[in-house]
Design an enzyme around this catalytic site. Structure first.
Site, PDB file in Angstrom:
ATOM      1  N   SER A   1       1.004  -1.436  -0.010  1.00  0.00           N
ATOM      2  CA  SER A   1       0.061   0.036  -0.080  1.00  0.00           C
ATOM      3  C   SER A   1       1.067   1.151   0.307  1.00  0.00           C
ATOM      4  O   SER A   1       1.688   1.328  -0.366  1.00  0.00           O
ATOM      5  CB  SER A   1      -0.746  -0.229   1.461  1.00  0.00           C
ATOM      6  OG  SER A   1      -1.553   0.941   0.956  1.00  0.00           O
TER       7      SER A   1
ATOM      8  N   ASP B   1      -9.729  -5.233  -4.043  1.00  0.00           N
ATOM      9  CA  ASP B   1      -8.942  -4.047  -3.206  1.00  0.00           C
ATOM     10  C   ASP B   1     -10.419  -2.618  -3.323  1.00  0.00           C
ATOM     11  O   ASP B   1     -10.219  -1.858  -4.581  1.00  0.00           O
ATOM     12  CB  ASP B   1      -7.790  -3.465  -3.410  1.00  0.00           C
ATOM     13  CG  ASP B   1      -7.276  -2.616  -2.474  1.00  0.00           C
ATOM     14  OD1 ASP B   1      -7.634  -1.977  -2.060  1.00  0.00           O
ATOM     15  OD2 ASP B   1      -5.798  -3.219  -2.697  1.00  0.00           O
TER      16      ASP B   1
ATOM     17  N   HIS C   1      -7.950  -5.791   0.557  1.00  0.00           N
ATOM     18  CA  HIS C   1      -6.288  -4.914   0.366  1.00  0.00           C
ATOM     19  C   HIS C   1      -5.495  -5.119   1.584  1.00  0.00           C
ATOM     20  O   HIS C   1      -4.171  -5.340   1.736  1.00  0.00           O
ATOM     21  CB  HIS C   1      -6.696  -3.322   1.051  1.00  0.00           C
ATOM     22  CG  HIS C   1      -5.404  -2.162   1.464  1.00  0.00           C
ATOM     23  ND1 HIS C   1      -5.476  -2.586  -0.468  1.00  0.00           N
ATOM     24  CD2 HIS C   1      -4.932  -1.841   1.860  1.00  0.00           C
ATOM     25  CE1 HIS C   1      -4.379  -1.051  -0.129  1.00  0.00           C
ATOM     26  NE2 HIS C   1      -4.000  -1.526   1.684  1.00  0.00           N
TER      27      HIS C   1
END
Length: 321
Positions: free
Chosen positions: A166, A252, A288
Site C-alpha cells: 500500500s 481491493d 487490501h
C-alpha cells in the site's frame, strides 16, 4: 484554511494515530511473541529479535526506528552475517497501525516459513519509533536506514528484496529508485515486490468519493506538494534496475486494482521490461490486506526470486490449482 486542509490531508494519508488497541499511544512491541497469534510458526527468542535502528541522516542520534528481525528455522537464531544462499526481505508497511498488525504478522509467518529472513520496521512516527513530523522524505529516509542496517549487520552476500504494501509500496519505489540513481544502478537491492500499490497519491485520493467536494475547497495536487506527500511511484518505478513483482487483488477497496494496473503500464511505457503483474481474482476476497492468505502466494514469490523474474509483458491472472 488552505494550511488546515493540507495538514488534515497529511494526517489521513499517514494515519499514524490509528492503531489497535488505541492505548497506550506508544505501544510496547519489545516482545514479538505477544503478537504472533495461534498459528505456526510461533515467535520466540530463537526466531525473533526486537531492535532499534538509527538513521545515518540523524546527526543527533536521537531518532530511532523500532523493528523486528525474524529468522527462519534454518538460522542460528542470531543477528549475524548471512550467506549468498540466504534471502532477506525488508518489509515496508502502509499507513495506520504498526509492525504488529495482524495481516503484517501473517505475511511474516509465510515468509519465514519459506526460509527467508525478514526485517519489519516502523517508520518514525509509528509504533514505538521516535516521533517526527511525517513527510514522504522522512519515511523514505527510514526505509533507506533499514536497508543500511541490513548491509551493516547481515553483510553484503545475501539476496536483498524490498517488499512494500500500500503506502509502503510508494515508499519502497521512491527509496529503491533513489538508491539506484545514487549508485548508478549498483545498489544492494536485487528485487522489489509491490503489494496493492497505487500509481501516485493524487490518483489514490481521487479514487474516493470525498475527492470531488474536496477539490472545490482546495487544490489537492498543490497541497500534496506542500506537505511533501506526492508519492509519485509512476515516476520512480522505471528508475529501479532490479526486477519488480506487483501483487494486487481485484476486490481491493482501499487501493483500486486499476491504480495498480496504471502503475504497471506506466513502468512498461517508460521502458521497464523486468516487471510483471499478478492478479488475485475478486472471488478470492483477499481485498487490501489479505493476499498473504493465498495458497499460491508462496510459489509466486519463490518463482520471482529463484528465476530472477522471467518477465512476460502481459498481466497474469492466477487462480488456485
Amino acid at each position: 484554511m488552505g494550511d488546515t486542509i493540507a495538514e488534515m490531508m497529511k494526517q489521513v494519508i499517514f494515519s499514524q494515530f490509528v492503531q489497535f488497541p488505541p492505548l497506550p499511544l506508544v505501544p510496547d512491541l519489545t516482545d514479538p511473541a505477544k503478537f504472533c497469534g495461534n498459528t505456526e510458526p510461533k515467535f520466540d527468542m530463537t526466531n525473533t529479535t526486537n531492535l532499534y535502528i538509527t538513521s545515518s541522516k540523524d546527526a543527533s542520534k536521537s531518532g530511532r526506528q523500532g523493528a523486528w528481525y525474524l529468522l527462519p528455522d534454518k538460522s542460528s537464531g542470531k543477528v549475524e552475517p548471512l550467506t549468498e544462499k540466504d534471502t532477506v526481505i525488508l518489509y515496508l508497511h502502509g499507513n495506520c497501525h504498526n509492525r504488529a498488525q495482524g495481516h503484517r504478522v501473517g505475511l511474516y509467518k509465510v515468509l519465514i516459513s519459506m526460509g527467508y529472513y525478514v526485517l519489519a520496521i516502523d517508520y518514525r512516527g509509528f509504533g514505538d519509533s521516535s516521533p517526527v513530523r511525517l513527510t514522504e522524505s522522512t519515511v523514505v529516509e527510514d526505509a533507506r536506514a533499514a536497508l543500511a542496517w541490513i548491509s551493516d549487520k547481515l553483510g553484503e552476500k545475501a539476496k536483498v528484496i524490498v517488499w512494500g504494501h500500500s503506502l509502503g509500496s510508494a515508499i519502497c519505489s521512491h527509496m529503491v529508485a533513489d538508491f539506484d540513481i545514487e549508485t548508478g544502478g549498483t545498489s544492494s537491492v536485487q528485487g522489489v515486490i509491490l503489494e496493492s500499490p497505487f500509481d501516485n497519491m493524487l490518483n489514490e485520493i481521487k479514487s474516493f468519493s470525498f475527492a470531488k467536494p474536496l477539490s472545490y475547497l482546495t487544490n489537492i495536487a498543490s497541497n500534496l506538494e506542500k506537505i511533501d506527500a506526492q508519492f509519485e511511484s509512476h515516476k520512480w518505478l522505471p528508475a529501479i534496475k532490479s526486477p519488480v513483482l506487483i501483487l494486487h487483488a481485484e476486490d481491493d477497496k482501499v487501493v483500486p486494482y486499476q491504480l495498480g494496473q496504471s502503475l504497471f503500464n506506466a513502468a512498461k511505457d517508460a521502458g521497464k521490461a523486468n516487471i510483471r503483474f499478478v492478479t488475485f481474482p475478486e472471488g478470492e476476497k483477499f481485498g487490501h490486506c489479505n493476499i498473504y492468505k493465498s495458497s499460491i502466494l508462496p510459489e509466486t514469490i519463490r518463482y520471482f526470486l529463484d528465476t530472477d523474474c522471467s518477465i512476460s509483458d502481459q498481466i497474469y491472472k492466477i487462480n488456485h490449482r
